[in-house]
Design an enzyme around this catalytic site. Structure first.
Site, PDB file in Angstrom:
ATOM      1  CD  GLU A 204      -3.012  -1.172   2.183  1.00  0.00           C
ATOM      2  OE1 GLU A 204      -2.801  -0.598   3.260  1.00  0.00           O
ATOM      3  OE2 GLU A 204      -4.100  -1.716   1.921  1.00  0.00           O
ATOM      4  CD  GLU A 396      -3.861  -6.103   2.353  1.00  0.00           C
ATOM      5  OE1 GLU A 396      -4.695  -5.397   2.953  1.00  0.00           O
ATOM      6  OE2 GLU A 396      -2.640  -5.926   2.430  1.00  0.00           O
TER       7      GLU A 396
HETATM    8  C1  BG6 Z   1      -4.520  -3.079   4.790  1.00  0.00           C
HETATM    9  C2  BG6 Z   1      -3.152  -3.486   5.273  1.00  0.00           C
HETATM   10  O1  BG6 Z   1      -4.529  -1.712   4.735  1.00  0.00           O
HETATM   11  O2  BG6 Z   1      -5.615  -3.340   5.577  1.00  0.00           O
HETATM   12  C3  BG6 Z   1      -3.154  -4.581   6.310  1.00  0.00           C
HETATM   13  O3  BG6 Z   1      -2.301  -3.833   4.212  1.00  0.00           O
HETATM   14  C4  BG6 Z   1      -4.297  -4.373   7.268  1.00  0.00           C
HETATM   15  O4  BG6 Z   1      -1.905  -4.607   6.935  1.00  0.00           O
HETATM   16  C5  BG6 Z   1      -5.599  -4.417   6.483  1.00  0.00           C
HETATM   17  O5  BG6 Z   1      -4.325  -5.298   8.303  1.00  0.00           O
HETATM   18  C6  BG6 Z   1      -6.825  -4.293   7.357  1.00  0.00           C
HETATM   19  O6  BG6 Z   1      -6.705  -3.183   8.197  1.00  0.00           O
HETATM   20  P1  BG6 Z   1      -6.859  -3.296   9.752  1.00  0.00           P
HETATM   21  O7  BG6 Z   1      -6.469  -1.979  10.275  1.00  0.00           O
HETATM   22  O8  BG6 Z   1      -8.272  -3.627  10.005  1.00  0.00           O
HETATM   23  O9  BG6 Z   1      -5.942  -4.391  10.182  1.00  0.00           O
END
Ligand code: BG6
Length: 498
Positions: A204, A396
């Protein structure tokens, strides 16, 4: 069939949220290892010490407006019971890796995304020799994946930098990190040769603006420092692509972008312009890394704000010559902007909040305020393909929930609904819009510490981990309902979404 036969199905993880074992195997501390836990209402803190012995903490995290540690403070771990550092144990993958890989293989995964902790290979980031124990740890993981028919995808840097670099150089503000990173990347290519084919350079990368300490180890982050850091990461990416192309032709190097389309709240052209500009704040990063040049809208913005690029001879040529091989991205939901409602409550979600953001009345949110918007996956895929005509990889996508364990399992229908709708949206993009997609990796397939809050309670996994927000628990793994649903989906190559 809509998805290709070799479509990559699986899950994604990151060392600082999952691995633990921070004091084992000769690893050095990273910037994430001095971040405390938080919650939806309490920000995570970076702990620090000054030369005169004064200590304290500052919220240099997502969602915080803070951009500086106090003058003279450097980030350190403090031996004070009031600070808890969740990355130190995380999900204890360090001691459960074989079991986790087996469970993921049994779920049908043919792909798993890990990040390598740079300071596990080079404890200070730039040590003369590599830490062999660290190399062995990751090699065993990748070998096990291969044995189980799982293609590892490696993120070289996922929200943690060797701590020494933040202390000495203000992180990626300094050009010193470019060579250090390329050397680290080369070490991975060499030492994991034949085991890892897909690398992602910076997780990201566009989140430098929202969280400069988390992404780039900046302890002082004015707009000029942020522009320097982004530039240095672009250069490091290009040099890493060059190394792969020249010496490891089987390796593909991708960039990684946090996507979440920004919609205009109204048909007012002023709102449309705001949305265009907000989307460009994200796409600037892929414009540079996929098209090989700084876009004019960004150069003009820098000019207006008196920001200069820390250019040396040949840098722009390097960036132009070595764009990334594919574009990977995260998608969780979307955002909305308007200039008509300055006092509206801002929407929350991946990538942090920006000016003019408001809640979307058409979408539901989870307990952390993240809006669920399956269609934004199709929109994102179209936007990216129209602009870059390159291979795309969703690395993701997922939903965090305060899961309740009942009789050894979790009935997570909400997660199944989320996945069904998101995979359908991605399928529509492939089938109806003709988008070439390499794969889909569900975020946090095994429960892990959340990045934004540093808490375990915000769970994403299909595999439950028995641990609480303070690393207490047995760390026993249990399978949630979504595990069986995803397994069925993968087995049918995305045809069976019932
Ligand atoms: C993404 C990241 O932004 O979102 C992850 O690459 C992160 O590292 C994921 O865990 C979800 O966000 P969060 O804050 O709910 O863990």
């Amino acid at each position: 069939m809509s998805f290709t036969k070799d479509f990559l199905w699986g899950g994604a993880t990151a060392a600082n949220q999952y691995e633990g074992g921070v004091f084992e195997g000769g690893a050095g501390l990273s910037t994430a290892d001095v971040m405390t836990n938080g919650s939806h209402t309490v920000r995570r803190q970076v702990t620090w010490r000054k030369e005169n012995g004064e200590t304290g903490s500052t919220p240099l995290c997502f969602g915080s407006a803070e951009r500086h540690l106090p003058e003279g403070a450097i980030p350190v771990q403090l031996e004070d019971k009031k600070y808890y550092y969740p990355s130190h144990i995380a999900s204890d993958f360090y001691h459960h890796w074989k079991e986790d890989i087996r469970l993921c293989a049994e779920e049908g995964f043919n792909c798993l995304r890990f990040s390598v902790k740079w300071s596990r290979l080079f404890p200070n980031g730039d040590d003369e020799t590599v830490n062999e124990e660290g190399v062995r740890f990751y090699r065993e993981i990748f070998e096990e994946c291969k044995k189980k028919g799982i293609e590892p995808v490696v993120t070289l840097l996922h929200y943690e930098n060797p701590l020494a670099f933040a202390q000495k150089y203000n992180g990626w503000d300094s050009r010193y990190l470019v060579d250090a990173y390329v050397r680290y990347a080369k070490t991975c290519f060499e030492r994991f040769d034949g085991l890892v084919k897909y690398y992602l350079t910076f997780n990201e990368i566009n989140c430098i603006d929202a969280a400069p300490y988390v992404t780039a180890g900046l302890i002082h982050a004015d707009p000029q420092n942020i522009a320097n850091a982004a530039f240095h990461q672009f250069l490091a990416t290009a040099l890493t692509v060059k190394e792969a192309h020249e010496n490891y032709p089987d390796i593909s190097v991708g960039m990684m972008l946090a996507c979440g389309p920004v919609y205009a709240a109204t048909a007012d052209p002023a709102d449309q312009l705001l949305a265009l500009q907000a989307n460009n704040q994200t796409l600037f990063y892929s414009d540079v890394q996929m098209l090989g040049r700084y876009p004019d809208y960004k150069l003009k913005e820098y000019e207006r704000n008196g920001i200069t690029l820390p250019l040396e001879d040949g840098d722009l040529e390097t960036i132009a010559l070595y764009p990334c091989d594919f574009l990977s991205f995260s998608v969780y939901g979307s955002h909305v902007v308007t200039c008509h409602d300055e006092n509206a409550e801002a929407g929350e979600g991946n990538g942090g909040t920006q000016a003019h953001m408001v809640k979307n009345p058409y979408l539901k949110t989870n307990a952390w305020g993240w809006a669920t918007d399956p269609q934004c996956l199709r929109i994102t895929l179209n936007t990216l393909f129209d602009r870059y005509h390159c291979d795309l990889f969703c690395v993701e996508n997922g939903i965090g929930w305060n899961d309740v364990m009942e009789n050894g399992t979790v009935h997570d229908d909400y997660r199944i609904d989320y996945m069904r709708a998101n995979i359908q949206s991605m399928k529509d993009a492939v089938e109806q819009d003709g988008i070439p997609l390499m794969g889909y990796l569900y975020w946090g397939c095994v429960d892990m510490v959340s990045n934004g809050e540093g808490e375990m309670a915000k769970r994403y996994g299909q595999i439950y981990v028995d641990a609480d927000n303070y690393g207490q628990g047995t760390f026993k793994r249990s399978l949630k309902d979504s595990y069986y649903w995803y397994k069925k989906c993968i087995l049918s190559n995305g045809e069976d979404l019932d």
